[in-house]
Every structure is written in structure tokens, then in C-alpha cells.
Write a protein that holds these residues in place. Structure first.
Motif, PDB file in Angstrom:
ATOM      1  N   PHE A 168      65.148 -22.111 -51.173  1.00 56.22           N
ATOM      2  CA  PHE A 168      64.924 -20.492 -51.866  1.00 56.22           C
ATOM      3  C   PHE A 168      64.003 -19.747 -50.763  1.00 56.22           C
ATOM      4  O   PHE A 168      65.105 -19.053 -50.077  1.00 56.22           O
ATOM      5  N   SER A 169      62.969 -20.162 -50.488  1.00 54.01           N
ATOM      6  CA  SER A 169      62.593 -19.342 -50.383  1.00 54.01           C
ATOM      7  C   SER A 169      62.528 -19.320 -48.543  1.00 54.01           C
ATOM      8  O   SER A 169      62.848 -18.729 -47.630  1.00 54.01           O
ATOM      9  N   ALA A 170      62.195 -20.377 -47.789  1.00 55.44           N
ATOM     10  CA  ALA A 170      63.734 -20.827 -46.323  1.00 55.44           C
ATOM     11  C   ALA A 170      64.706 -20.102 -46.805  1.00 55.44           C
ATOM     12  O   ALA A 170      64.727 -19.490 -45.209  1.00 55.44           O
ATOM     13  N   SER A 171      65.011 -20.367 -46.944  1.00 55.74           N
ATOM     14  CA  SER A 171      66.088 -18.938 -46.977  1.00 55.74           C
ATOM     15  C   SER A 171      66.651 -17.916 -46.901  1.00 55.74           C
ATOM     16  O   SER A 171      66.911 -17.258 -46.206  1.00 55.74           O
ATOM     17  N   VAL A 172      65.387 -17.261 -47.958  1.00 59.97           N
ATOM     18  CA  VAL A 172      65.123 -15.476 -47.895  1.00 59.97           C
ATOM     19  C   VAL A 172      64.479 -14.936 -46.645  1.00 59.97           C
ATOM     20  O   VAL A 172      64.455 -14.523 -45.794  1.00 59.97           O
ATOM     21  N   ILE A 173      63.335 -15.960 -46.508  1.00 60.99           N
ATOM     22  CA  ILE A 173      62.683 -16.083 -44.495  1.00 60.99           C
ATOM     23  C   ILE A 173      63.632 -15.581 -43.919  1.00 60.99           C
ATOM     24  O   ILE A 173      63.264 -15.036 -42.882  1.00 60.99           O
ATOM     25  N   CYS A 174      63.973 -17.526 -43.152  1.00 62.71           N
ATOM     26  CA  CYS A 174      64.846 -16.890 -42.329  1.00 62.71           C
ATOM     27  C   CYS A 174      65.812 -15.879 -42.265  1.00 62.71           C
ATOM     28  O   CYS A 174      66.721 -15.173 -41.157  1.00 62.71           O
ATOM     29  N   LEU A 175      66.742 -15.276 -42.974  1.00 69.54           N
ATOM     30  CA  LEU A 175      68.122 -14.752 -43.751  1.00 69.54           C
ATOM     31  C   LEU A 175      67.546 -13.339 -42.902  1.00 69.54           C
ATOM     32  O   LEU A 175      67.806 -12.384 -42.981  1.00 69.54           O
ATOM     33  N   GLY A 176      66.409 -13.367 -43.313  1.00 68.74           N
ATOM     34  CA  GLY A 176      65.731 -11.804 -43.588  1.00 68.74           C
ATOM     35  C   GLY A 176      64.896 -11.444 -42.528  1.00 68.74           C
ATOM     36  O   GLY A 176      65.723  -9.877 -41.828  1.00 68.74           O
ATOM     37  N   LEU A 177      65.139 -12.269 -41.466  1.00 73.55           N
ATOM     38  CA  LEU A 177      64.202 -12.301 -39.999  1.00 73.55           C
ATOM     39  C   LEU A 177      65.261 -11.737 -39.773  1.00 73.55           C
ATOM     40  O   LEU A 177      64.765 -11.534 -38.226  1.00 73.55           O
TER      41      LEU A 177
ATOM     42  N   ASN B  17      76.187 -14.499 -44.102  1.00 73.11           N
ATOM     43  CA  ASN B  17      75.584 -15.498 -43.255  1.00 73.11           C
ATOM     44  C   ASN B  17      74.595 -16.392 -44.514  1.00 73.11           C
ATOM     45  O   ASN B  17      74.474 -17.008 -43.765  1.00 73.11           O
ATOM     46  N   SER B  18      75.061 -15.263 -45.557  1.00 69.35           N
ATOM     47  CA  SER B  18      73.874 -16.959 -46.612  1.00 69.35           C
ATOM     48  C   SER B  18      74.840 -18.437 -46.654  1.00 69.35           C
ATOM     49  O   SER B  18      73.604 -18.839 -47.159  1.00 69.35           O
ATOM     50  N   ALA B  19      75.713 -18.120 -46.476  1.00 73.76           N
ATOM     51  CA  ALA B  19      76.567 -19.368 -46.338  1.00 73.76           C
ATOM     52  C   ALA B  19      75.591 -20.655 -45.968  1.00 73.76           C
ATOM     53  O   ALA B  19      76.372 -21.752 -45.857  1.00 73.76           O
ATOM     54  N   VAL B  20      75.153 -20.190 -44.652  1.00 72.01           N
ATOM     55  CA  VAL B  20      75.001 -21.120 -43.744  1.00 72.01           C
ATOM     56  C   VAL B  20      73.821 -22.113 -44.322  1.00 72.01           C
ATOM     57  O   VAL B  20      72.666 -22.604 -44.164  1.00 72.01           O
ATOM     58  N   ALA B  21      73.110 -20.822 -45.146  1.00 72.27           N
ATOM     59  CA  ALA B  21      71.827 -21.985 -45.983  1.00 72.27           C
ATOM     60  C   ALA B  21      72.411 -23.562 -47.201  1.00 72.27           C
ATOM     61  O   ALA B  21      71.365 -24.212 -47.211  1.00 72.27           O
ATOM     62  N   SER B  22      73.644 -23.005 -46.981  1.00 68.27           N
ATOM     63  CA  SER B  22      73.713 -24.764 -47.434  1.00 68.27           C
ATOM     64  C   SER B  22      73.368 -25.508 -47.059  1.00 68.27           C
ATOM     65  O   SER B  22      73.313 -27.008 -47.233  1.00 68.27           O
ATOM     66  N   THR B  23      73.001 -25.452 -45.445  1.00 72.13           N
ATOM     67  CA  THR B  23      73.260 -26.572 -44.821  1.00 72.13           C
ATOM     68  C   THR B  23      71.476 -27.124 -44.878  1.00 72.13           C
ATOM     69  O   THR B  23      71.880 -28.001 -44.156  1.00 72.13           O
ATOM     70  N   ILE B  24      70.817 -26.545 -45.593  1.00 76.61           N
ATOM     71  CA  ILE B  24      69.040 -27.202 -45.455  1.00 76.61           C
ATOM     72  C   ILE B  24      69.728 -27.782 -47.109  1.00 76.61           C
ATOM     73  O   ILE B  24      68.626 -28.104 -47.901  1.00 76.61           O
ATOM     74  N   GLY B  25      70.432 -27.613 -48.501  1.00 83.59           N
ATOM     75  CA  GLY B  25      70.514 -28.052 -49.441  1.00 83.59           C
ATOM     76  C   GLY B  25      70.330 -26.653 -50.559  1.00 83.59           C
ATOM     77  O   GLY B  25      70.525 -26.848 -51.793  1.00 83.59           O
ATOM     78  N   LEU B  26      70.814 -25.605 -50.123  1.00 83.63           N
ATOM     79  CA  LEU B  26      70.611 -24.720 -50.396  1.00 83.63           C
ATOM     80  C   LEU B  26      71.953 -24.218 -51.111  1.00 83.63           C
ATOM     81  O   LEU B  26      72.594 -24.337 -51.328  1.00 83.63           O
ATOM     82  N   LEU B  27      72.270 -24.422 -53.066  1.00 77.41           N
ATOM     83  CA  LEU B  27      73.361 -24.411 -53.349  1.00 77.41           C
ATOM     84  C   LEU B  27      74.224 -22.994 -54.165  1.00 77.41           C
ATOM     85  O   LEU B  27      74.058 -22.882 -54.886  1.00 77.41           O
ATOM     86  N   ASP B  28      74.542 -22.651 -52.953  1.00 75.56           N
ATOM     87  CA  ASP B  28      74.745 -21.312 -53.073  1.00 75.56           C
ATOM     88  C   ASP B  28      76.706 -21.443 -53.431  1.00 75.56           C
ATOM     89  O   ASP B  28      76.815 -22.430 -53.740  1.00 75.56           O
TER      90      ASP B  28
END
Length: 246
Positions: free
Chosen positions: A111-120, A182-193
Motif C-alpha cells: 500500500f505505502s509503495a503504491s501510494v508514494i509511487c502513484l502520487g509522485l 493507473n492504480s491497476a499497475v500496483a497489482s504488479t508488486i502484489g497489491l490486491l486491488d
């Protein structure tokens, strides 16, 4: 067509033994997608506004800092940035910080890695919108603010930004919608979106059509809500004589 439709599978208990249904998985993914996207949007709006202002100030070093930021985050593919934030950054940080991140629960790490990456990443795009909004204003507005005794930052705070933000509501709407997609890309690191839950549902049920149609409808619902909200914001904030104004 030999495919056997079975919408009732969504209400069936999951085969993993969890006290939920397959529909519950999708709702859980929807909640994760919305949470990540909204948290990332806060970062994008704050950081993007900061660098957008830097790109318009009469200081070549500040403007260069904003330009470098945009160049880096817009030119690296989003999926590569997710991998960098989740896999690479913890290894190059000081050992204490890297180990602290690795010791977090996996869900918190994702969650934290996804929020920071997507936000920046989105901040770089918001930066350009803010810069365009400020540059669209007559030069006399900046001069008038300085002539009234405001400092450079007070001129931005009380004169330029209140008008610039109202001008850029339509393009900001597009960026707000994009951050959910774009948040769908976060699933590649394991986020269960949403997208990850759809694939998980297919793996356990083999009902691919029902899974992806349900997730598509969830994304459509998000888009409809965002569009309605931003139309209301645009109607309340438009100024006569500017884009969208009467």
C-alpha cells in the motif's frame, strides 16, 4: 459459444476458507483501489502544485528543479517506477530505513509503495497543469500583486493560484480519473486491488467473463462518481471570462 455463464458464483463462499464470497473479494479490491488512489491524489496535488509553482517563478534554479522533476517522473514508465519503489529503494536506503520497511506487514508495504509511487508519478502531470494555469493568466496580475506590497509567495497564494486552480479544473479531472486507472499497475508488486482480485477470482473459479465484467462495472462506477463530483466543483468554481465561465 461453449462458455457457461454463472453469475451466482459471485455470491458463493471462496474456496480458500475465508469468511467471505467472491463478490466480497471484488468489494475489497474496490476499497483498496479507492484508498490508494485518493491517498496518492493528495500527494499528487500537493507535490504537483509545489513544482508547478517552481516552474513559473523568476528564478532559473527553482524552475530547473521543477523541470528536472517532471522530466524524470514523466519519462520513466509507471510500471518501472513501481518496481523501483518497492524492490530497489529499500535496498539503497540506509540499512535502518530499508529494514524497517521490509519488516512492515506485506499489505502495508504494498500500500505505502503504491501510494508514494502513484502520487509522485501523477504529481509530474499535475505540475504541468498548474504551470499551464498560471501561465495562462495575464502578466498584469502578478505585477498587480507585487505592486500591492505582496511578496512573491503571497502573490501566488492570494492572486495567482486561486484563479489558476479554477482554470485547470477540467484537465485536473482527467488526471483524477487517470490515477484510479493507473492504480491497476500496483497489482504488479502484489497489491490486491480491483484488477488483482479479478485475476484471483478467475484463478479460483475459471469464470473469466463474470470476473472482468464485474471489475469493469466497478471502474465505470468510480468514473461516474468522479465525473459528477468534478462537474459540481467546476460549476461552483468557474469564473466569468475564463474557460468554462459564462
Amino acid at each position: 459459444m461453449s462458455y457457461h455463464w454463472n453469475w451466482g458464483i459471485l455470491l458463493s463462499p471462496v474456496s480458500t476458507g475465508e469468511p467471505t464470497t467472491y463478490l466480497g473479494w471484488i468489494i475489497s479490491g474496490l476499497w483498496v483501489t479507492v484508498s490508494v488512489s485518493l491517498c496518492a491524489w493528495v500527494i499528487a496535488l500537493v507535490v504537483g502544485s509545489f513544482f508547478g509553482v517552481l516552474r513559473t517563478v523568476p528564478n532559473k534554479y527553482a524552475a530547473a528543479a521543477g523541470t528536472i522533476y517532471v522530466a524524470i517522473f514523466r519519462n520513466i514508465p509507471l510500471i518501472a517506477q513501481f518496481f523501483i519503489w518497492y524492490f530497489v529503494l529499500p535496498e539503497i536506503l540506509p540499512a535502518s530505513l530499508g529494514n524497517a520497511f521490509k519488516q512492515l506487514p506485506p499489505g502495508v508495504q504494498f500500500f505505502s509503495a503504491s501510494v508514494i509511487c502513484l502520487g509522485l508519478f501523477t504529481a509530474a502531470r499535475v505540475c504541468e497543469q498548474v504551470r499551464s494555469g498560471i501561465n495562462a493568466l495575464p502578466r498584469g496580475q502578478r505585477a498587480a500583486g507585487l505592486a500591492m506590497g505582496f511578496t512573491q509567495w503571497q502573490t501566488y497564494r492570494y492572486v495567482l493560484l486561486p484563479v489558476a486552480y479554477r482554470i485547470i479544473v477540467p484537465p485536473l479531472t482527467s488526471e483524477f480519473l487517470n490515477i484510479f486507472k493507473n492504480s491497476a499497475v500496483a497489482s504488479t508488486i502484489g497489491l490486491l486491488d480491483l484488477s488483482a482480485q479479478a485475476r484471483q477470482l478467475v484463478d479460483y473459479t475459471a469464470q473469466s467473463y463474470e470476473s472482468f465484467i464485474s471489475v469493469t462495472l466497478a471502474y465505470v462506477l468510480i468514473n461516474l462518481i468522479v465525473m459528477s463530483l468534478m462537474r459540481w466543483v467546476e460549476a461552483k468554481s468557474k469564473l466569468p471570462g475564463y474557460i468554462g465561465g459564462k
